[in-house]
Design an enzyme around this catalytic site. Structure first.
Site, PDB file in Angstrom:
ATOM      1  CG  ASP A 124      -0.199  -0.209   2.528  1.00  0.00           C
ATOM      2  OD1 ASP A 124       1.051  -0.177   2.519  1.00  0.00           O
ATOM      3  OD2 ASP A 124      -0.868  -0.407   3.557  1.00  0.00           O
ATOM      4  CD  GLU A 125       5.387   0.914   2.586  1.00  0.00           C
ATOM      5  OE1 GLU A 125       6.362   0.607   1.858  1.00  0.00           O
ATOM      6  OE2 GLU A 125       5.412   0.852   3.828  1.00  0.00           O
TER       7      GLU A 125
END
Length: 292
Positions: free
Chosen positions: A214-215
């Site tokens: 999710d980065e």
């Protein structure tokens, strides 16, 4: 009598010698014809240029690789490059050819032999491998490796002309829950839409990268604090509108942490860690506000 017999032997020997010469010439002609046939049917291009710079031989493959015909090559002055060349087939497909040039003889005269090989597929395969090594397979954005390289390049430019460098660390809120409830296929579509929205609101020349999971990270060169804050705000606002994936409406947010530096000797990993910490602080603050 002996003289007549000697003359007959001499004539016989002469006839035998002439016959051997004819047979040798025939064999040479056959060998030359076979050789030219092999060369002409080769998939590698072959061109012979005499010492006057005129093309005296070109096979079909050479004409194709140069995007022309044999009749337009043979008898004309050579005007092709000697290292590599690009041309187009009639269907407009681009051809990339590698060329080697050697010294040779042609019809007992010094000449130049140009050997050409179609390296289009190899070049495309190399480019594809390089792309996969430096880009995220889900979003198509630069990956951690390429981001690190661009960070180092940006810092090197700052050594020559000091400027402020900004790094935005972006975390997709709730992605794990989406993956757990709806599957990773939906999660991947969320990541692709996230990449699209981020790229739509950052400045031209900024680098958006996906580190995995999710980065996401945005690298902003030549930017001040107000400008970086504005970019961060646009990224957050880009997710005010829910996403619709496979007919399901999803509210997805992004937490953004910002780190700025004017130090060209900063370690890229340390700058990313600072932005990551700032993002975590933002995320914690939002959680506290939501719990009230």
């Amino acid at each position: 009598m002996a003289s007549d017999e000697g003359e007959r032997r001499g004539d016989d020997e002469g006839n035998d010698l002439r016959q051997e010469v004819r047979e040798l010439r025939d064999r040479l002609t056959n060998v030359e014809g076979h050789f030219r046939g092999v060369v002409d049917n080769s998939t590698d291009g072959v061109i012979v240029v005499n010492r006057d710079g005129i093309v005296v031989f070109a096979n079909t493959a050479a004409a194709v690789l140069l995007g022309t015909t044999r009749s337009q090559l043979v008898g004309k002055a050579a005007s092709f490059p000697v290292v590599s060349t690009t041309s187009r087939r009639p269907d407009n497909e681009v051809i990339l050819a590698d060329m080697r040039v050697l010294s040779t003889d042609w019809d007992d005269e010094p000449a130049v032999l140009a050997l050409m090989r179609d390296i289009t597929e190899r070049s495309m395969a190399d480019a594809e491998m390089a792309y996969r090594a430096t880009h995220d397979p889900v979003t198509g954005l630069p990956n951690r490796y390429l981001l690190d390289d661009r960070l180092k390049q940006a810092l090197a430019r700052d050594r020559r002309q000091p400027k402020t460098l900004g790094v935005l660390f972006c975390d997709v809120d709730g992605l794990k829950g989406i993956n757990d409830r709806l599957g990773h296929g939906v999660g991947d579509q969320v990541l692709m839409e996230t990449a699209r929205r981020i790229e739509a609101v950052i400045r031209p020349g900024d680098t958006a990268a996906h580190l995995g999971g999710d980065e996401f990270v945005v690298l902003c060169e030549s930017i001040d604090e107000d400008g970086a804050t504005a970019v961060a705000s646009r990224v957050e606002t880009a997710f005010d509108v829910p996403m619709t994936v496979d007919g399901v409406e999803l509210t997805v947010g992004v937490s953004v942490g910002l780190a700025l530096t004017t130090d060209p000797d900063v370690i890229p990993a340390d700058l990313l860690a600072e932005a990551d910490h700032a993002m975590y602080t933002v995320k914690q603050r939002r959680r506290r506000q939501a719990a009230r």
